[in-house]
Design a protein around this motif. Sequence first.
Motif, PDB file in Angstrom:
ATOM      1  N   THR A  83       1.425   6.685  -6.794  1.00  0.00           N
ATOM      2  CA  THR A  83       0.298   7.596  -7.063  1.00  0.00           C
ATOM      3  C   THR A  83       0.708   9.045  -6.834  1.00  0.00           C
ATOM      4  O   THR A  83       0.337   9.942  -7.615  1.00  0.00           O
ATOM      5  N   ASP A  84       1.472   9.292  -5.777  1.00  0.00           N
ATOM      6  CA  ASP A  84       1.909  10.662  -5.473  1.00  0.00           C
ATOM      7  C   ASP A  84       2.809  11.216  -6.582  1.00  0.00           C
ATOM      8  O   ASP A  84       2.688  12.392  -6.964  1.00  0.00           O
ATOM      9  N   GLN A 100       2.228   1.697  -3.461  1.00  0.00           N
ATOM     10  CA  GLN A 100       1.151   2.182  -4.336  1.00  0.00           C
ATOM     11  C   GLN A 100       0.934   3.676  -4.131  1.00  0.00           C
ATOM     12  O   GLN A 100       0.762   4.438  -5.093  1.00  0.00           O
ATOM     13  N   THR A 101       0.924   4.085  -2.865  1.00  0.00           N
ATOM     14  CA  THR A 101       0.712   5.501  -2.543  1.00  0.00           C
ATOM     15  C   THR A 101       1.836   6.372  -3.096  1.00  0.00           C
ATOM     16  O   THR A 101       1.583   7.459  -3.657  1.00  0.00           O
ATOM     17  N   GLU A 102       3.069   5.899  -2.963  1.00  0.00           N
ATOM     18  CA  GLU A 102       4.210   6.682  -3.455  1.00  0.00           C
ATOM     19  C   GLU A 102       4.151   6.822  -4.974  1.00  0.00           C
ATOM     20  O   GLU A 102       4.412   7.908  -5.520  1.00  0.00           O
ATOM     21  N   ASP A 113       0.832  -1.212   0.000  1.00  0.00           N
ATOM     22  CA  ASP A 113       0.000   0.000   0.000  1.00  0.00           C
ATOM     23  C   ASP A 113       0.860   1.254   0.000  1.00  0.00           C
ATOM     24  O   ASP A 113       0.538   2.251  -0.680  1.00  0.00           O
ATOM     25  N   ALA A 114       1.964   1.215   0.760  1.00  0.00           N
ATOM     26  CA  ALA A 114       2.861   2.378   0.816  1.00  0.00           C
ATOM     27  C   ALA A 114       3.500   2.631  -0.553  1.00  0.00           C
ATOM     28  O   ALA A 114       3.608   3.781  -1.000  1.00  0.00           O
TER      29      ALA A 114
END
Length: 577
Positions: A311-312, A307-309, A304-305
């Motif tokens: 996406t950012d 994926q978030t990075e 998840d981390a």
Amino acid sequence: MRQIFTLFKISMPILITLCVLGGVAILLAIFFAVMLLHKKSYFAAAANLRESYKELNNQLTSFCKTNLTRLETLGKHSQTLQNTYDERKKQYDEIYQRKDRTILNSLNSIDELLKDKDFRQVREIERDVEADIQAYARTISSFSADLSTLLQEDTDIHSSAVAVKSKLRQIREFYQGHSMELKGLEDSFEIILQDADNAIEKFNELADCTKYDEAKEVLKELDGILTATVSIMDQLPLLQASVTTVLPNKLDELMNTYQEMLENQYVVEYLDVERKVSDMRHELDLLRSKLAFLDISGVKDEIDALQTEITDINAAFEQERQAKENFLHSQSYLDESTYSIESSYSRHINNIRKLQSVYLLDQKYVDQMYALKSDVESIGFLKRDLDSYLDTSNRKPYTIIMKKLSEMKSEVTKTNRTMSDYQSYLNSLKETIDQVFSGLQECFVNLSVRRQKVRLLGVETYRVSTKPKFDRFFDTICEIAKMLEVFPLNVPEIDAKFRSFQSDCKYFLSDIDQNLEYAEGAEQGIVYGNFYRIEFNDCDSMLRSAENDYQSGNFKQSFEIVSKVLATWSKLKPVEE
């Protein structure tokens, strides 16, 4: 009639004979039916006895013999159980050879007697065999319960293995059904399945050797491993797909986007994409290594981390694209806004002294305009920063450029608002003076017209009573007109005096108009009323009173008296046309 009677007399013996024969036939049929049913009952009883025997024989040769065989196997590793087996084997042989065979021989004898139709002998043997079967059933039940009790611990431990074997089967089916999704985890699953098979084999060996405590420990350890595997296996396909396919593909797409951004002259180096992607690939390697050992602790959070990075970073790319688009639409704003602000401010500053000679300016607005100099200079600084950001040798990301441009827009908006307020204030001064000037002209004309009407009315009393007010209003007009000649103009003071004057003047002119209207109405009424005054004394008296009020300037009261006269006497004597 006689012929019918004769015929009936002749046929009567024949009918009686037929009836007798029919009755005999029925009795014979009933007899044979009873005999047949009786015969069948022997066969049915024999069949029931044989069926009961088969059930007991099957229990002995199947269930009991199976348990006896299990007892024999256990006896190979325990002398006590071996002795027990020997006793139970002897008991089994005795039951089988003596009781089972005896009953079987008796049943065979019954079958022979039935063939010979010796039903009397059959009945006697059936009673004996039924008693033997009942005793045989009790023996089998007792022997079976005894064997079950002896094997109870062995049965319990093997029953406890059923759930564990079910978990093993569940894991094996899951692994075989998801082989593609679990690619890369084959070694761990093969090790688990092989170790589980070995543990089951060892468990069986220990149980066969009656080492139940050791067998329980093996089963407990295996159950722990299988339970842990079952608890995570549903998550493994998604996690494995994420670290082996989904996230690596996203990282490839991210790098491709990054290269496209660079080729399109975007400044995105500050995002440090190459290093971040390298770190994320390394993190994926660690996660794959962790999953290879079927360890999922913290893996989902790490995924998840990542994926978030990703996406950012993509969001930062999109912000740069949007910032560039906004910049292209706002590019002309830079030069135009700066030039407009500076020229407007310069014009206002240069005109302040000139305006101060005409108007007594509010010091608040003057101070604001002088203080605005720092804001105008700030806009110039921001403009120079933006020019430097756009220099090819010192290019900045469009997001930073738009941030600086946004700051500049904010300063421009604030400065424009201040200058707009100042301009509105100046406009209000001019509009106020214009309104006062036009208002004075309007009041002067209205007062002059009303004064002339009062003079033409010819009522000296009323003219004399209104003259001071007319003089005062004309004097006020002169005062305000003189204030408009004194520079710098004190606009608030002039406006306040004019508004007070204008309000009083409007009220006075309204009162004059109303009195003139009453005067006209009273005059016309007296003329019409003269028609009645000769004939009616009361009418003459009232009209005289109205005339006196009219001459005294009390036009309203005069009008009311005349209206009453016309309303009263016009009913008695209509006016002739």
